[in-house]
Design a protein around this motif. Structure first.
Motif, short mmCIF file in Angstrom:
data_model
loop_
_atom_site.label_atom_id
_atom_site.label_comp_id
_atom_site.label_asym_id
_atom_site.label_seq_id
_atom_site.Cartn_x
_atom_site.Cartn_y
_atom_site.Cartn_z
N GLU A 15 0.81 -1.22 0.00
CA GLU A 15 0.00 0.00 0.00
C GLU A 15 0.84 1.27 0.00
O GLU A 15 0.33 2.35 -0.26
N ILE A 16 2.13 1.15 0.30
CA ILE A 16 3.00 2.33 0.40
C ILE A 16 3.61 2.65 -0.96
O ILE A 16 4.32 1.84 -1.54
N ILE A 17 3.31 3.85 -1.47
CA ILE A 17 3.89 4.31 -2.74
C ILE A 17 5.26 4.93 -2.50
O ILE A 17 6.21 4.63 -3.20
N ARG A 18 5.33 5.78 -1.49
CA ARG A 18 6.59 6.48 -1.22
C ARG A 18 6.58 7.05 0.18
O ARG A 18 5.52 7.16 0.82
N ILE A 19 7.77 7.40 0.66
CA ILE A 19 7.94 7.98 1.98
C ILE A 19 8.84 9.20 1.82
O ILE A 19 9.88 9.13 1.16
N GLU A 20 8.43 10.29 2.42
CA GLU A 20 9.16 11.55 2.29
C GLU A 20 9.62 12.03 3.66
O GLU A 20 8.87 11.97 4.63
N CYS A 21 10.85 12.50 3.73
CA CYS A 21 11.40 13.04 4.98
C CYS A 21 10.94 14.48 5.16
O CYS A 21 11.03 15.29 4.23
N LEU A 22 10.43 14.79 6.33
CA LEU A 22 10.00 16.15 6.67
C LEU A 22 10.67 16.55 7.98
O LEU A 22 10.07 16.41 9.04
N GLN A 23 11.87 17.01 7.94
CA GLN A 23 12.66 17.39 9.11
C GLN A 23 12.68 16.27 10.15
O GLN A 23 13.38 15.31 9.98
N LYS A 24 11.88 16.34 11.20
CA LYS A 24 11.95 15.34 12.26
C LYS A 24 10.92 14.23 12.13
O LYS A 24 10.81 13.38 13.00
N THR A 26 8.41 11.71 9.12
CA THR A 26 8.28 11.23 7.75
C THR A 26 6.80 11.17 7.40
O THR A 26 5.94 11.01 8.27
N ARG A 27 6.53 11.33 6.10
CA ARG A 27 5.15 11.24 5.61
C ARG A 27 5.09 10.08 4.63
O ARG A 27 5.86 10.01 3.69
N LEU A 28 4.17 9.16 4.87
CA LEU A 28 3.95 8.03 3.99
C LEU A 28 2.77 8.33 3.09
O LEU A 28 1.72 8.79 3.56
N TYR A 29 2.94 8.07 1.80
CA TYR A 29 1.87 8.25 0.82
C TYR A 29 1.37 6.86 0.44
O TYR A 29 2.14 6.04 -0.05
N LEU A 30 0.09 6.63 0.66
CA LEU A 30 -0.49 5.32 0.42
C LEU A 30 -1.26 5.27 -0.88
O LEU A 30 -1.68 6.30 -1.42
N LYS A 31 -1.45 4.07 -1.39
CA LYS A 31 -2.14 3.83 -2.65
C LYS A 31 -3.56 4.40 -2.66
O LYS A 31 -4.03 4.88 -3.68
#
Length: 103
Positions: A15-24, A26-31
């Motif tokens: 279900e995880i498309i990508r993960i992005e670092c946001l300083q302290k 992380t944001r997970l982008y799901l399908k």
């Protein structure tokens, strides 16, 4: 399980498309379009997910290779299935292109 403030949310890897670092965090982008925020660092996610086809494309982006739609040869980006353009670091670009035999 994805650690969040005060809880853990169970997410299937597919279900995880990508993960992005946001300083302290992380944001997970799901399908399904949902986004989750986690206190887990990008490097921790990378260690856990590396053997499942996730690639560090840039210092701030971990991508699920299954959801790469296009390599932009003229630009240092890949386009993911959610239509986002994710940067590819110059030192990782050749490795990614060779992995898919399109260099």
């Amino acid at each position: 399980a994805v650690p969040q403030s005060g809880s853990h949310e169970f997410v299937q890897l597919r279900e995880i498309i990508r993960i992005e670092c946001l300083q302290k965090k992380t944001r997970l982008y799901l399908k399904n379009g949902k986004q989750l925020y986690s206190s887990c660092s990008l490097s921790n996610f990378q260690k856990i997910l590396k053997s499942y086809g996730f690639l560090l494309s840039h210092k701030a982006h971990l991508i699920n290779a299954k959801y790469i739609q296009h390599f932009l040869k003229e630009e240092p980006f890949v386009v993911m299935s959610d239509h986002t353009k994710i940067p590819i670091a110059q030192n990782r670009r050749r490795m990614l292109l060779e992995k898919w035999s399109i260099a």
